[in-house]
Design an enzyme around this catalytic site. Structure first.
Site, PDB file in Angstrom:
ATOM      1  N   ASP A 182       0.855  -1.185   0.000  1.00 24.41           N
ATOM      2  CA  ASP A 182       0.000   0.000   0.000  1.00 24.41           C
ATOM      3  C   ASP A 182       0.891   1.236   0.000  1.00 24.41           C
ATOM      4  O   ASP A 182       2.109   1.147   0.171  1.00 24.41           O
ATOM      5  CB  ASP A 182      -0.971  -0.012   1.180  1.00 24.41           C
TER       6      ASP A 182
ATOM      7  N   GLY B 133       0.747   4.123   1.888  1.00 30.23           N
ATOM      8  CA  GLY B 133       0.887   4.945   3.083  1.00 30.23           C
ATOM      9  C   GLY B 133      -0.292   5.859   3.294  1.00 30.23           C
ATOM     10  O   GLY B 133      -0.352   6.592   4.289  1.00 30.23           O
TER      11      GLY B 133
ATOM     12  N   CYS C 143     -12.910 -28.803   9.062  1.00 32.55           N
ATOM     13  CA  CYS C 143     -11.791 -27.968   8.626  1.00 32.55           C
ATOM     14  C   CYS C 143     -10.539 -28.825   8.541  1.00 32.55           C
ATOM     15  O   CYS C 143     -10.196 -29.548   9.481  1.00 32.55           O
ATOM     16  CB  CYS C 143     -11.574 -26.813   9.600  1.00 32.55           C
TER      17      CYS C 143
ATOM     18  N   CYS D 159      -7.438 -27.613   8.167  1.00 30.94           N
ATOM     19  CA  CYS D 159      -6.211 -26.884   8.494  1.00 30.94           C
ATOM     20  C   CYS D 159      -5.421 -27.659   9.544  1.00 30.94           C
ATOM     21  O   CYS D 159      -5.960 -28.478  10.281  1.00 30.94           O
ATOM     22  CB  CYS D 159      -6.523 -25.468   8.978  1.00 30.94           C
TER      23      CYS D 159
ATOM     24  N   CYS E  40      -6.866 -27.546  13.178  1.00 32.74           N
ATOM     25  CA  CYS E  40      -8.024 -28.393  13.458  1.00 32.74           C
ATOM     26  C   CYS E  40      -7.674 -29.876  13.385  1.00 32.74           C
ATOM     27  O   CYS E  40      -8.338 -30.708  14.012  1.00 32.74           O
ATOM     28  CB  CYS E  40      -9.163 -28.078  12.488  1.00 32.74           C
TER      29      CYS E  40
ATOM     30  N   HIS F  94      -5.662 -20.895  11.744  1.00 33.93           N
ATOM     31  CA  HIS F  94      -7.014 -21.373  11.450  1.00 33.93           C
ATOM     32  C   HIS F  94      -7.843 -20.304  10.743  1.00 33.93           C
ATOM     33  O   HIS F  94      -8.545 -20.598   9.761  1.00 33.93           O
ATOM     34  CB  HIS F  94      -7.729 -21.801  12.732  1.00 33.93           C
TER      35      HIS F  94
END
Length: 374
Positions: A90, A92, A299, A301, A304, A330
């Site tokens: 970005d 600023g 899930c 991940c 999990c 997660h």
């Protein structure tokens, strides 16, 4: 030549591929925020393993520490962070608002958060810095306005954003780095239309919708998005900045937005909240004590698959950094799963049905969006 290939549409929603210098990425996409080069508590390789293809870093913070020159000598942002993918910085502009900068026609002047010295940032400075950093996508410097604000303030900042966009375009010299312009205007439809016309007339590789999720209602956010999208070129990517709320993310996708970023998923994780298909879950709650089940049964991940709610409840009370790391992983997995579901629904022509499901769970605001630094 267009940098965006749209392969599927469902109403105004669209999915496809965005071609960047370091990678070709699937759209729509969500971009985790790595303010100082890394997502807080989460190593870059774990973020990549989740499937994310782009990270957002903060120009303001990186130019102060460690400095754009140092990052350049180490091979640019991707090499510096070790992230396997692409990068976006970005400009600023958000810090101009959040740090109470003194704004003039020339640029913005504010305090260095690290040592208290005065820092000046102009559109030209923002371009030079982002080219040195070497991100795949750079953002033009804009003036983000906290809402609500008087119309006179909105108009003044809108005029400066347009002028700074022209100066950013003129100062940008790296043809391999894509430059996005930012549309401002608060929630005023006429100001949004005016800004959209101004920014698109200058001509950028992509267009961001800025200055939203900073105090206005969800309804006003989406109405502003709708107004801007109607005036943007179809062959360029559309980027809604600072939005990670599942409801807004889904509905903005349905309006034709291609890109999102937000610190919220990892920020709320560090405060003990998990994102689930049943809504937000506070792991400190007594109901999680001793529970030998994952945050979500469906899930996949690594959290999990390996960690119980009972352990997370314990860590949230005695080791908040470890709890924050696990919950951040997660929540990022949840966010990636959500954007993947949206992408798939566009390709299958079922996005309206998915919106109904999302509204049932996320119809009440629970995530505060609107920040680009963490």
């Amino acid at each position: 030549m267009s940098n965006l290939l749209v392969t599927h549409t469902d109403g105004s929603a669209r999915s496809g591929q965005l071609h960047l210098r370091s990678a070709t990425v699937e759209t729509p996409l969500f971009i985790p925020v790595a303010t100082r080069g890394i997502v807080r508590y989460v190593p870059s390789e774990l973020v990549a393993d989740l499937g994310f293809q782009v990270l957002l870093s903060n120009t303001y913070h990186l130019m102060l520490r460690p400095g754009a020159e140092l990052i350049a000598t180490m091979g640019g942002l991707n090499a510096f962070t070790g992230f396997r993918g692409a990068s976006l910085t970005d400009s600023g502009g958000f810090q101009i608002m959040s740090l109470g900068a003194k704004i003039t026609d020339e640029g913005a002047r504010f305090r260095n958060v690290y040592d208290g010295s005065w820092v000046t940032l102009t559109p030209e400075d923002a371009m030079t810095t982002q080219e040195q950093i070497g991100a795949d996508i750079a953002m033009a410097l804009d003036v983000c306005t906290q809402l609500p604000s008087p119309e006179a303030v909105l108009r003044q900042n809108l005029m400066l954003t347009g002028q700074w966009a022209e100066r950013s375009r003129a100062a940008h010299t790296d043809d391999t780095q894509q430059l996005f312009g930012i549309v401002q205007g608060g929630v005023d439809s006429e100001l949004r239309k005016q800004s959209t016309a101004t920014i698109t007339a200058i001509g950028f590789d992509g267009y961001a919708i800025g200055g939203l999720a900073v105090g206005e209602s969800r309804e006003n956010t989406l109405e502003a998005v709708r107004t801007v999208v109607e005036g943007l070129p179809a062959e360029r990517p559309r980027y809604l900045m600072g939005v990670g709320d599942p409801y807004l993310l889904a509905h903005a996708t349905a309006l034709g937005v291609d890109m999102f970023d937000c610190v919220a998923p990892t920020r709320i994780a560090r405060h003990g909240t998990a994102l689930t298909n049943q809504g937000p879950l506070r792991v400190k709650g007594l109901a999680n004590r001793g529970v030998d089940e994952p945050l979500e049964l469906d899930c996949n991940c690594r959290v999990c698959q390996r960690v119980s709610r009972g352990l997370l409840h314990h860590l949230a009370h005695v080791d908040t950094e470890s709890a924050g790391t696990l919950l951040s992983l997660h929540n990022l997995a949840f966010q990636f799963r959500l954007i993947t579901r949206l992408r798939r629904s566009i390709r299958e022509g079922t996005i309206k049905a998915l919106l109904v499901d999302i509204d049932k769970v996320w119809g009440t605001p629970v995530i505060r969006s609107g920040s680009h630094a963490d």
